[in-house]
Design a protein around this motif. Structure first.
Motif, PDB file in Angstrom:
ATOM      1  N   SER A 128       0.861  -1.181   0.000  1.00 43.86           N
ATOM      2  CA  SER A 128       0.000   0.000   0.000  1.00 43.86           C
ATOM      3  C   SER A 128       0.900   1.235   0.000  1.00 43.86           C
ATOM      4  O   SER A 128       2.069   1.172   0.385  1.00 43.86           O
TER       5      SER A 128
ATOM      6  N   THR B 149      -4.342   9.904   1.206  1.00 42.36           N
ATOM      7  CA  THR B 149      -4.793   9.106   0.063  1.00 42.36           C
ATOM      8  C   THR B 149      -4.044   7.779   0.097  1.00 42.36           C
ATOM      9  O   THR B 149      -2.817   7.763   0.177  1.00 42.36           O
TER      10      THR B 149
ATOM     11  N   THR C 189      -3.481   3.975  -1.717  1.00 41.51           N
ATOM     12  CA  THR C 189      -3.646   3.047  -2.826  1.00 41.51           C
ATOM     13  C   THR C 189      -3.066   1.702  -2.396  1.00 41.51           C
ATOM     14  O   THR C 189      -2.187   1.647  -1.539  1.00 41.51           O
ATOM     15  N   CYS C 190      -3.556   0.636  -3.013  1.00 37.54           N
ATOM     16  CA  CYS C 190      -3.106  -0.702  -2.646  1.00 37.54           C
ATOM     17  C   CYS C 190      -3.061  -1.583  -3.886  1.00 37.54           C
ATOM     18  O   CYS C 190      -3.958  -1.510  -4.728  1.00 37.54           O
TER      19      CYS C 190
ATOM     20  N   THR D  44      -9.150  -2.327  -3.399  1.00 30.46           N
ATOM     21  CA  THR D  44      -9.642  -1.148  -2.693  1.00 30.46           C
ATOM     22  C   THR D  44      -9.259  -1.202  -1.220  1.00 30.46           C
ATOM     23  O   THR D  44      -9.662  -2.120  -0.510  1.00 30.46           O
TER      24      THR D  44
ATOM     25  N   SER E 264     -10.490   3.057  -5.236  1.00 31.92           N
ATOM     26  CA  SER E 264      -9.038   2.984  -5.194  1.00 31.92           C
ATOM     27  C   SER E 264      -8.481   4.018  -6.159  1.00 31.92           C
ATOM     28  O   SER E 264      -8.725   3.929  -7.354  1.00 31.92           O
ATOM     29  N   PRO E 265      -7.854   5.063  -5.688  1.00 35.77           N
ATOM     30  CA  PRO E 265      -7.424   5.259  -4.305  1.00 35.77           C
ATOM     31  C   PRO E 265      -8.580   5.676  -3.396  1.00 35.77           C
ATOM     32  O   PRO E 265      -9.577   6.216  -3.845  1.00 35.77           O
TER      33      PRO E 265
ATOM     34  N   SER F 118      -5.196  -5.024   2.034  1.00 33.70           N
ATOM     35  CA  SER F 118      -4.188  -3.962   1.998  1.00 33.70           C
ATOM     36  C   SER F 118      -3.383  -3.917   3.287  1.00 33.70           C
ATOM     37  O   SER F 118      -3.949  -3.838   4.371  1.00 33.70           O
TER      38      SER F 118
END
Length: 114
Positions: free
Chosen positions: A27, A49, A51-52, A56, A79-80, A107
Motif C-alpha cells: 500500500s 490518500t 492506494t493498494c 480497494t 481505489s485510491p 491492503s
C-alpha cells in the motif's frame, strides 16, 4: 507436487509439479494539507490518500504529531481511497504530521510523514 499411484493393473503412475510465486501486497499513503500555510487558529484539513496493489483499501487512517493523536478518519471512495481530518488550534510554527494507515481487507498498513 502431485504424485498419482494407481491400483496395480490400471493406469501408469504419474507426477506433476506446479511452481507458484506469491508476491506481497503493498500500500502507498500520501498526505496533503488543505493549505501549505494558514493563519494562527485557522482549521487545516489533512487528507490521506491510500492506494493498494490488492484492490480497494479499507479501514482507517490515524493522524499524529509526535506522541499526540490528532484524530482518526475512515477511508472512503474506491481505489485510491481517502480519509480527511479537520484539525483546529495548531500552534504557530512548523508541524510534522504522520498519517498511519491501519490496513484493511487485503491492503497492508503504511505510514507517511509530512
Amino acid at each position: 507436487m502431485a504424485d498419482y499411484r494407481p491400483a496395480p493393473g490400471f493406469f501408469l503412475p504419474s507426477q506433476g509439479t506446479l511452481t507458484q510465486e506469491i508476491t506481497a501486497q503493498t500500500s502507498h499513503t500520501t498526505l496533503s494539507p488543505s493549505a501549505s500555510s494558514v493563519g494562527f487558529g485557522q482549521p487545516v484539513i489533512l487528507t490521506a490518500t491510500v492506494t493498494c496493489t490488492a484492490g480497494t483499501p479499507s479501514g482507517t487512517v490515524t493522524f499524529t504529531e509526535g506522541a499526540t493523536t490528532l484524530g482518526s478518519a475512515p477511508l472512503t471512495g474506491g481505489s485510491p481511497a481517502t480519509a480527511s481530518l479537520t484539525v483546529n488550534g495548531l500552534a504557530a510554527g512548523t508541524h510534522t504530521i504522520v498519517a498511519r494507515y491501519s490496513g484493511g481487507g487485503l491492503s497492508p498498513p503504511r505510514s507517511l510523514i509530512r
